[in-house]
Design a protein around this motif. Structure first.
Motif, PDB file in Angstrom:
ATOM      1  N   GLU A   1     -40.086  55.789 -26.521  1.00  0.00           N
ATOM      2  CA  GLU A   1     -39.092  56.725 -27.067  1.00  0.00           C
ATOM      3  C   GLU A   1     -37.895  57.099 -26.247  1.00  0.00           C
ATOM      4  N   TYR A   2     -38.064  56.923 -25.066  1.00  0.00           N
ATOM      5  CA  TYR A   2     -36.653  57.081 -24.168  1.00  0.00           C
ATOM      6  C   TYR A   2     -35.563  56.184 -24.812  1.00  0.00           C
ATOM      7  N   MET A   3     -36.164  54.748 -24.958  1.00  0.00           N
ATOM      8  CA  MET A   3     -34.909  53.989 -25.376  1.00  0.00           C
ATOM      9  C   MET A   3     -34.406  54.295 -26.722  1.00  0.00           C
ATOM     10  N   ALA A   4     -35.115  54.782 -27.554  1.00  0.00           N
ATOM     11  CA  ALA A   4     -34.891  55.232 -28.989  1.00  0.00           C
ATOM     12  C   ALA A   4     -34.032  56.316 -28.899  1.00  0.00           C
ATOM     13  N   ASP A   5     -34.177  57.378 -27.845  1.00  0.00           N
ATOM     14  CA  ASP A   5     -33.216  58.652 -27.705  1.00  0.00           C
ATOM     15  C   ASP A   5     -32.006  58.210 -27.052  1.00  0.00           C
ATOM     16  N   LEU A   6     -32.000  57.011 -26.214  1.00  0.00           N
ATOM     17  CA  LEU A   6     -31.000  56.800 -25.488  1.00  0.00           C
ATOM     18  C   LEU A   6     -29.951  55.905 -26.655  1.00  0.00           C
ATOM     19  N   LEU A   7     -30.203  55.198 -27.631  1.00  0.00           N
ATOM     20  CA  LEU A   7     -29.634  54.380 -28.526  1.00  0.00           C
ATOM     21  C   LEU A   7     -29.175  55.191 -29.506  1.00  0.00           C
ATOM     22  N   SER A   8     -29.826  56.606 -29.767  1.00  0.00           N
ATOM     23  CA  SER A   8     -29.283  57.400 -30.979  1.00  0.00           C
ATOM     24  C   SER A   8     -27.970  58.071 -30.423  1.00  0.00           C
ATOM     25  N   GLN A   9     -27.430  57.947 -29.452  1.00  0.00           N
ATOM     26  CA  GLN A   9     -26.150  58.325 -28.995  1.00  0.00           C
ATOM     27  C   GLN A   9     -25.080  57.582 -29.503  1.00  0.00           C
ATOM     28  N   TRP A  10     -25.318  56.231 -29.913  1.00  0.00           N
ATOM     29  CA  TRP A  10     -24.313  55.526 -30.581  1.00  0.00           C
ATOM     30  C   TRP A  10     -24.842  54.980 -32.018  1.00  0.00           C
ATOM     31  N   CYS A  11     -25.849  55.278 -32.248  1.00  0.00           N
ATOM     32  CA  CYS A  11     -26.493  54.389 -33.377  1.00  0.00           C
ATOM     33  C   CYS A  11     -26.677  55.557 -34.717  1.00  0.00           C
ATOM     34  N   SER A  12     -26.360  55.483 -35.736  1.00  0.00           N
ATOM     35  CA  SER A  12     -26.313  56.451 -36.875  1.00  0.00           C
ATOM     36  C   SER A  12     -28.171  56.461 -37.266  1.00  0.00           C
ATOM     37  N   ARG A  13     -28.872  55.425 -37.003  1.00  0.00           N
ATOM     38  CA  ARG A  13     -30.130  55.552 -37.281  1.00  0.00           C
ATOM     39  C   ARG A  13     -30.903  54.487 -36.251  1.00  0.00           C
ATOM     40  N   THR A  14     -31.984  54.955 -35.629  1.00  0.00           N
ATOM     41  CA  THR A  14     -32.500  54.070 -34.772  1.00  0.00           C
ATOM     42  C   THR A  14     -34.170  53.976 -35.189  1.00  0.00           C
ATOM     43  N   PHE A  15     -34.269  52.993 -34.920  1.00  0.00           N
ATOM     44  CA  PHE A  15     -35.852  52.476 -35.177  1.00  0.00           C
ATOM     45  C   PHE A  15     -36.619  51.958 -33.913  1.00  0.00           C
ATOM     46  N   ILE A  16     -38.186  51.866 -34.078  1.00  0.00           N
ATOM     47  CA  ILE A  16     -38.760  51.150 -33.359  1.00  0.00           C
ATOM     48  C   ILE A  16     -39.629  49.930 -33.756  1.00  0.00           C
ATOM     49  N   SER A  17     -39.533  48.973 -33.356  1.00  0.00           N
ATOM     50  CA  SER A  17     -39.937  47.669 -33.793  1.00  0.00           C
ATOM     51  C   SER A  17     -41.466  47.537 -33.152  1.00  0.00           C
ATOM     52  N   CYS A  18     -42.429  47.165 -34.159  1.00  0.00           N
ATOM     53  CA  CYS A  18     -43.758  47.411 -33.653  1.00  0.00           C
ATOM     54  C   CYS A  18     -44.569  46.387 -34.519  1.00  0.00           C
ATOM     55  N   ARG A  19     -45.777  46.398 -34.121  1.00  0.00           N
ATOM     56  CA  ARG A  19     -47.070  45.707 -34.665  1.00  0.00           C
ATOM     57  C   ARG A  19     -47.404  46.530 -35.992  1.00  0.00           C
ATOM     58  N   GLY A  20     -47.869  45.902 -36.864  1.00  0.00           N
ATOM     59  CA  GLY A  20     -48.555  46.772 -38.006  1.00  0.00           C
ATOM     60  C   GLY A  20     -49.402  47.670 -37.545  1.00  0.00           C
ATOM     61  N   ASP A  21     -50.283  47.435 -36.538  1.00  0.00           N
ATOM     62  CA  ASP A  21     -51.333  48.529 -35.932  1.00  0.00           C
ATOM     63  C   ASP A  21     -50.822  49.558 -35.050  1.00  0.00           C
ATOM     64  N   GLN A  22     -49.566  49.499 -34.865  1.00  0.00           N
ATOM     65  CA  GLN A  22     -48.904  50.710 -34.034  1.00  0.00           C
ATOM     66  C   GLN A  22     -48.140  51.730 -35.082  1.00  0.00           C
ATOM     67  N   VAL A  23     -48.048  51.294 -36.348  1.00  0.00           N
ATOM     68  CA  VAL A  23     -47.046  52.202 -37.050  1.00  0.00           C
ATOM     69  C   VAL A  23     -47.696  53.720 -36.982  1.00  0.00           C
ATOM     70  N   GLU A  24     -48.951  53.884 -37.117  1.00  0.00           N
ATOM     71  CA  GLU A  24     -49.598  55.210 -37.456  1.00  0.00           C
ATOM     72  C   GLU A  24     -49.162  56.012 -36.059  1.00  0.00           C
ATOM     73  N   GLU A  25     -49.386  55.479 -34.723  1.00  0.00           N
ATOM     74  CA  GLU A  25     -49.244  55.887 -33.663  1.00  0.00           C
ATOM     75  C   GLU A  25     -47.574  56.443 -33.032  1.00  0.00           C
ATOM     76  N   ILE A  26     -46.778  55.511 -33.789  1.00  0.00           N
ATOM     77  CA  ILE A  26     -45.271  55.863 -33.361  1.00  0.00           C
ATOM     78  C   ILE A  26     -44.905  56.914 -34.358  1.00  0.00           C
ATOM     79  N   GLY A  27     -44.930  56.685 -35.828  1.00  0.00           N
ATOM     80  CA  GLY A  27     -44.680  57.726 -36.798  1.00  0.00           C
ATOM     81  C   GLY A  27     -43.803  58.864 -36.378  1.00  0.00           C
ATOM     82  N   GLY A  28     -43.844  60.014 -36.980  1.00  0.00           N
ATOM     83  CA  GLY A  28     -43.320  61.198 -36.514  1.00  0.00           C
ATOM     84  C   GLY A  28     -41.850  60.990 -36.306  1.00  0.00           C
TER      85      GLY A  28
END
Length: 386
Positions: free
Chosen positions: A226-253
């Protein structure tokens, strides 16, 4: 009842016939088109990599005399021939070619200028030349996205049939001698079409060496992914977290997950999965195991981004190789990554070592230090607390 779909639907890159940005010059003799295209290439080559597409007007006898002599493998029945011409390279090939072939071979170009008398392109530049007026009137179906109009010689008006075809709304109009104005117009169009920058945090690894999920380690007051995603959002118009299929629900939000669809390939599969979702974006990819990565280093990377390369990356201060997991991967890298995979290679560093890249020296070398083991974690926490 829903319609059956035989093949999976995936997002297609915004290609034309040759590449993403292309203009066909149509409405004038080929000599006029070639002269204008070459003049524009001269003016734009300092900022962009350009290709040119035309047809050879020499007759079959002249062609054979010039290129297919007894020393040519093509003259003896070969279907393809490569010649190192020292100052350039040449491929000769038999058989019909189509956009699927052309897109691969023009992938390295920022734009392609096309002789529209022989080939079509996504956008058109219409030349008003009385010698080709009748021909142009027969080719109105090719004028699907007219970028601008060029008046040749003493012409001062656009043909009425062309005005009607364009619905009475004309694009910018230039005189043929205004090569600087036409070049500036194309330069502005190319600048506007630079791929948007999206962020991707790699957080789908199993963290077997660490013994705990590296993406959840708290270095800076929150989970590292989450820290890295927030950091990247300063330069990126959209930011995503790459994950395994079983992580999608816990990342969400608040954080957008992209589950791996190229399974078992590690970071390579994560990058390809991101391009599969958004093939026309450039991806600023960072691993989640870089606790010292900071604003200064990312600012350096973004500021020195070279969209004309496959990627912009840092030289690792630890092994002197390109660092693929703090890298901006341009849209043109997507087919390159797929081609390497088709040949049995799934190492993103190998791609960087064998492709045209912008290689930077990090001003803060410690920012590229990754943490994979418990003892490295303790040292990193000590540095951050200190």
């Amino acid at each position: 009842m829903s319609n059956h779909q035989k093949h999976a639907a995936i997002t297609r890159p915004a290609y034309g016939h040759f590449t993403r940005q292309e203009w066909a010059f149509i409405g004038a003799p080929c000599g006029v088109i070639k002269k204008l295209a070459f003049a524009l290439i001269d003016r734009l080559k300092a900022d962009y990599q350009l290709g040119y597409v035309d047809a050879d007007h020499t007759g079959a006898d002249a062609e054979e005399e010039a290129g297919r002599d007894a020393q040519s493998a093509m003259a003896h029945g070969a279907q393809q021939e490569y010649t190192d011409k020292i100052s350039f390279h040449r491929f000769d090939q038999e058989g019909a070619l189509n956009p699927f072939f052309f897109r691969q071979h023009f992938n390295a170009q920022d734009a392609v200028l096309v002789n529209g008398n022989h080939f079509e392109a996504k956008k058109q530049i219409v030349l008003i030349d009385p010698r080709k007026e009748a021909s142009l009137q027969k080719k109105l179906d090719r004028l699907k996205d007219v970028a601008c109009i060029v008046l040749t010689d003493d012409t001062t008006a656009v043909y009425p049939f062309l005005q009607e075809h364009l619905g009475g709304v004309l694009p910018p109009v230039f005189k043929l001698e205004d090569e600087a104005g036409i070049a500036d117009y194309l330069l502005e169009e190319l600048q506007k079409k630079q791929a948007p920058l999206y962020g991707l945090v790699l957080a789908g690894g199993r963290s077997t060496r660490m013994g705990q999920d590296k993406s959840l380690i708290n270095y800076h007051g929150k989970a590292q992914r989450e820290y890295m995603a927030d950091l990247l959002s300063q330069w990126c118009s959209r930011t995503f977290i790459s994950c395994r299929g079983d992580q999608v629900e816990e990342i969400g939000g608040a954080y957008s997950p992209i589950p791996d669809t190229f399974l078992g390939l590690g970071p390579y599969g994560a990058i390809l999965s991101a391009f599969r979702e958004h093939p026309d974006a450039a991806w600023l990819v960072v691993a989640c195991d870089l606790p010292h990565l900071d604003e200064h280093t990312l600012e350096q990377l973004v500021a020195q981004r070279n969209p004309s390369k496959v990627a912009t990356t840092f030289r690792s201060p630890f092994d002197q190789f390109p660092e693929p997991l703090v890298t901006i991967w341009e849209p043109r890298s997507y087919p390159v990554l797929l081609q390497f995979m088709a040949q049995g290679y799934t190492c993103p560093r190998k791609v960087l070592l064998n492709a045209p890249i912008e290689l930077l020296l990090a001003e803060k070398e410690e920012a590229l230090e990754n943490v994979n083991k418990p003892e490295e974690l303790e040292r990193a926490l000590g540095k951050l607390r200190g």
